[in-house]
Motif scaffolding. Sequence first.
Motif, PDB file in Angstrom:
ATOM      1  N   ALA A  65       0.846  -1.140  -0.045  1.00  0.00           N
ATOM      2  CA  ALA A  65      -0.050  -0.106   0.002  1.00  0.00           C
ATOM      3  C   ALA A  65       0.838   1.182  -0.004  1.00  0.00           C
ATOM      4  O   ALA A  65       1.985   1.024   0.616  1.00  0.00           O
ATOM      5  N   PRO A  66       0.386   2.163  -0.651  1.00  0.00           N
ATOM      6  CA  PRO A  66       1.495   3.520  -0.695  1.00  0.00           C
ATOM      7  C   PRO A  66       1.364   4.109   0.835  1.00  0.00           C
ATOM      8  O   PRO A  66       0.298   4.491   1.221  1.00  0.00           O
ATOM      9  N   ASP A  67       2.639   4.497   1.165  1.00  0.00           N
ATOM     10  CA  ASP A  67       2.835   5.182   2.451  1.00  0.00           C
ATOM     11  C   ASP A  67       1.912   6.643   2.310  1.00  0.00           C
ATOM     12  O   ASP A  67       2.294   7.303   1.394  1.00  0.00           O
ATOM     13  N   PRO A  68       1.273   6.909   3.438  1.00  0.00           N
ATOM     14  CA  PRO A  68       0.713   8.504   3.383  1.00  0.00           C
ATOM     15  C   PRO A  68       1.842   9.489   3.115  1.00  0.00           C
ATOM     16  O   PRO A  68       3.157   9.169   3.934  1.00  0.00           O
ATOM     17  N   GLU A  69       1.489  10.424   2.609  1.00  0.00           N
ATOM     18  CA  GLU A  69       2.696  11.580   2.500  1.00  0.00           C
ATOM     19  C   GLU A  69       2.865  12.251   4.041  1.00  0.00           C
ATOM     20  O   GLU A  69       2.154  12.265   4.800  1.00  0.00           O
ATOM     21  N   ARG A  70       4.062  12.585   3.866  1.00  0.00           N
ATOM     22  CA  ARG A  70       4.490  13.247   5.063  1.00  0.00           C
ATOM     23  C   ARG A  70       5.389  14.658   4.973  1.00  0.00           C
ATOM     24  O   ARG A  70       6.225  14.620   4.039  1.00  0.00           O
ATOM     25  N   VAL A  81       4.465  14.781  12.518  1.00  0.00           N
ATOM     26  CA  VAL A  81       4.924  13.286  12.865  1.00  0.00           C
ATOM     27  C   VAL A  81       3.315  12.586  13.521  1.00  0.00           C
ATOM     28  O   VAL A  81       2.888  11.777  12.997  1.00  0.00           O
ATOM     29  N   ASP A  82       2.615  13.480  14.173  1.00  0.00           N
ATOM     30  CA  ASP A  82       1.350  12.842  14.673  1.00  0.00           C
ATOM     31  C   ASP A  82       0.550  12.764  13.624  1.00  0.00           C
ATOM     32  O   ASP A  82      -0.239  11.734  13.573  1.00  0.00           O
ATOM     33  N   ASP A  83       0.258  13.813  12.668  1.00  0.00           N
ATOM     34  CA  ASP A  83      -0.617  13.616  11.552  1.00  0.00           C
ATOM     35  C   ASP A  83      -0.166  12.551  10.612  1.00  0.00           C
ATOM     36  O   ASP A  83      -1.273  11.729  10.193  1.00  0.00           O
ATOM     37  N   TRP A  84       1.148  12.255  10.587  1.00  0.00           N
ATOM     38  CA  TRP A  84       1.462  11.167   9.766  1.00  0.00           C
ATOM     39  C   TRP A  84       1.051  10.012  10.386  1.00  0.00           C
ATOM     40  O   TRP A  84       0.538   8.960   9.558  1.00  0.00           O
ATOM     41  N   HIS A  85       1.359   9.687  11.731  1.00  0.00           N
ATOM     42  CA  HIS A  85       1.000   8.635  12.263  1.00  0.00           C
ATOM     43  C   HIS A  85      -0.542   8.186  12.342  1.00  0.00           C
ATOM     44  O   HIS A  85      -0.862   7.164  12.248  1.00  0.00           O
ATOM     45  N   ALA A  86      -1.314   9.329  12.414  1.00  0.00           N
ATOM     46  CA  ALA A  86      -2.714   9.269  12.362  1.00  0.00           C
ATOM     47  C   ALA A  86      -3.221   8.550  11.011  1.00  0.00           C
ATOM     48  O   ALA A  86      -4.065   7.525  10.842  1.00  0.00           O
ATOM     49  N   ALA A  87      -2.616   9.149   9.813  1.00  0.00           N
ATOM     50  CA  ALA A  87      -2.900   8.541   8.606  1.00  0.00           C
ATOM     51  C   ALA A  87      -2.468   7.233   8.437  1.00  0.00           C
ATOM     52  O   ALA A  87      -3.145   6.379   7.854  1.00  0.00           O
ATOM     53  N   ARG A  88      -1.443   6.895   8.918  1.00  0.00           N
ATOM     54  CA  ARG A  88      -0.943   5.078   8.811  1.00  0.00           C
ATOM     55  C   ARG A  88      -1.754   4.549   9.781  1.00  0.00           C
ATOM     56  O   ARG A  88      -2.023   3.196   9.349  1.00  0.00           O
ATOM     57  N   ALA A  89      -2.195   5.055  10.760  1.00  0.00           N
ATOM     58  CA  ALA A  89      -3.138   4.211  11.581  1.00  0.00           C
ATOM     59  C   ALA A  89      -4.372   3.890  10.815  1.00  0.00           C
ATOM     60  O   ALA A  89      -5.035   2.529  10.833  1.00  0.00           O
ATOM     61  N   VAL A  90      -4.971   4.870  10.069  1.00  0.00           N
ATOM     62  CA  VAL A  90      -6.042   4.520   9.333  1.00  0.00           C
ATOM     63  C   VAL A  90      -5.908   3.519   8.066  1.00  0.00           C
ATOM     64  O   VAL A  90      -6.724   2.514   7.911  1.00  0.00           O
ATOM     65  N   SER A  94      -7.511  -0.496   7.739  1.00  0.00           N
ATOM     66  CA  SER A  94      -7.862  -1.060   6.435  1.00  0.00           C
ATOM     67  C   SER A  94      -7.268  -2.287   6.140  1.00  0.00           C
ATOM     68  O   SER A  94      -7.864  -3.087   5.656  1.00  0.00           O
ATOM     69  N   LEU A  95      -5.798  -2.213   6.015  1.00  0.00           N
ATOM     70  CA  LEU A  95      -5.254  -3.233   5.607  1.00  0.00           C
ATOM     71  C   LEU A  95      -5.323  -4.670   6.272  1.00  0.00           C
ATOM     72  O   LEU A  95      -5.666  -5.647   5.854  1.00  0.00           O
ATOM     73  N   ILE A  96      -5.433  -4.388   7.632  1.00  0.00           N
ATOM     74  CA  ILE A  96      -5.817  -5.501   8.576  1.00  0.00           C
ATOM     75  C   ILE A  96      -7.173  -6.218   8.240  1.00  0.00           C
ATOM     76  O   ILE A  96      -7.387  -7.303   8.267  1.00  0.00           O
ATOM     77  N   ALA A  97      -8.260  -5.217   8.324  1.00  0.00           N
ATOM     78  CA  ALA A  97      -9.579  -5.670   8.052  1.00  0.00           C
ATOM     79  C   ALA A  97      -9.889  -6.312   6.661  1.00  0.00           C
ATOM     80  O   ALA A  97     -10.656  -7.317   6.717  1.00  0.00           O
ATOM     81  N   THR A 120       6.095   1.410  14.089  1.00  0.00           N
ATOM     82  CA  THR A 120       5.014   0.411  13.882  1.00  0.00           C
ATOM     83  C   THR A 120       4.205   0.219  15.091  1.00  0.00           C
ATOM     84  O   THR A 120       2.895  -0.033  15.119  1.00  0.00           O
ATOM     85  N   LEU A 121       4.859  -0.054  16.260  1.00  0.00           N
ATOM     86  CA  LEU A 121       4.099  -0.253  17.473  1.00  0.00           C
ATOM     87  C   LEU A 121       3.416   0.791  17.976  1.00  0.00           C
ATOM     88  O   LEU A 121       2.116   0.543  18.371  1.00  0.00           O
ATOM     89  N   ARG A 122       3.661   1.987  17.791  1.00  0.00           N
ATOM     90  CA  ARG A 122       2.825   2.987  18.318  1.00  0.00           C
ATOM     91  C   ARG A 122       1.555   3.151  17.460  1.00  0.00           C
ATOM     92  O   ARG A 122       0.502   3.664  17.699  1.00  0.00           O
ATOM     93  N   ILE A 123       1.778   3.112  16.112  1.00  0.00           N
ATOM     94  CA  ILE A 123       0.605   3.031  15.106  1.00  0.00           C
ATOM     95  C   ILE A 123      -0.281   1.778  15.505  1.00  0.00           C
ATOM     96  O   ILE A 123      -1.493   2.058  15.235  1.00  0.00           O
ATOM     97  N   LEU A 124       0.209   0.754  15.557  1.00  0.00           N
ATOM     98  CA  LEU A 124      -0.642  -0.510  16.119  1.00  0.00           C
ATOM     99  C   LEU A 124      -1.539  -0.205  17.189  1.00  0.00           C
ATOM    100  O   LEU A 124      -2.639  -0.571  17.252  1.00  0.00           O
TER     101      LEU A 124
END
Length: 252
Positions: A65-70, A81-90, A94-97, A120-124
């Motif tokens: 999947a394309p990495d969200p822009e930062r 960084v917080d905005d980037w992590h939030a986008a990655r969490a979304v 979706s990838l897991i689901a 990765t751990l923070r985003i999970l």
Amino acid sequence: MRHIHVIGIGTGNPEHLTVQGIRALQATDAVFALDKGDAKAGLLGLRRAICDRYIEGRPYRFVEAPDPERDRRPTDYGAAVDDWHAARAVLYESLIAEHLREDERGAFLVWGDPSLYDSTLRILERVRARGCVAFTHDVIPGITSVQALAAAHRIPLHPIGEPVRITTGRRLREGLGEGPGATVVMLDGDPRFEGLDPDLTIYWGAYLGTSDEILAAGRLGDVAEEIRRVRAEARVRHGWIMDTYLLLRPAP
């Protein structure tokens, strides 16, 4: 319930994977990877090579999947960084689901070790807090670039009985700090070494543990410009670079 392995894969050498990591990978149904564009296609290719080498005799899915822009030059680094992590969490949610059934195992392959300058751990944890998809996860440690650097130069990380500080290039620009000990610098996108004591000893390495490994060492004042030149040339040649360096104060 879905289960996620977060596997440290070392610095690019497939043999950096531990036996524990290989076993976890061999039990994985879907491997998730972020596509960071053509310039870093080699990083994605290395993850694929690791999977092809160690997942034998069973089908698995390699999900890109394309990495969200930062924002790379933010006025507020923490907020960016917080905005980037939030986008990655979304995205992770979706990838897991979408790509992992309730009774399956997925994996994120983390460069180096998941504990050191990786999100990765923070985003999970963000995904879990959102409450939309349930999963358990474990962490399999990997070889860090810090260990690979010391091994490549055949040195200990610190003088006898002294501490080791691990920091980033961004923080190093605030100064080396006071007191004895060694400093390992990671994530320095443009090492200039400005304001540092030229009598420091530097041990530098890029593409550690791979066939492209480059090493340099010496008095900082003598080798700084050579390191910058070699680094710039390597980045153009490969399209990306990951490097780490150790700074030691001169003996009293």
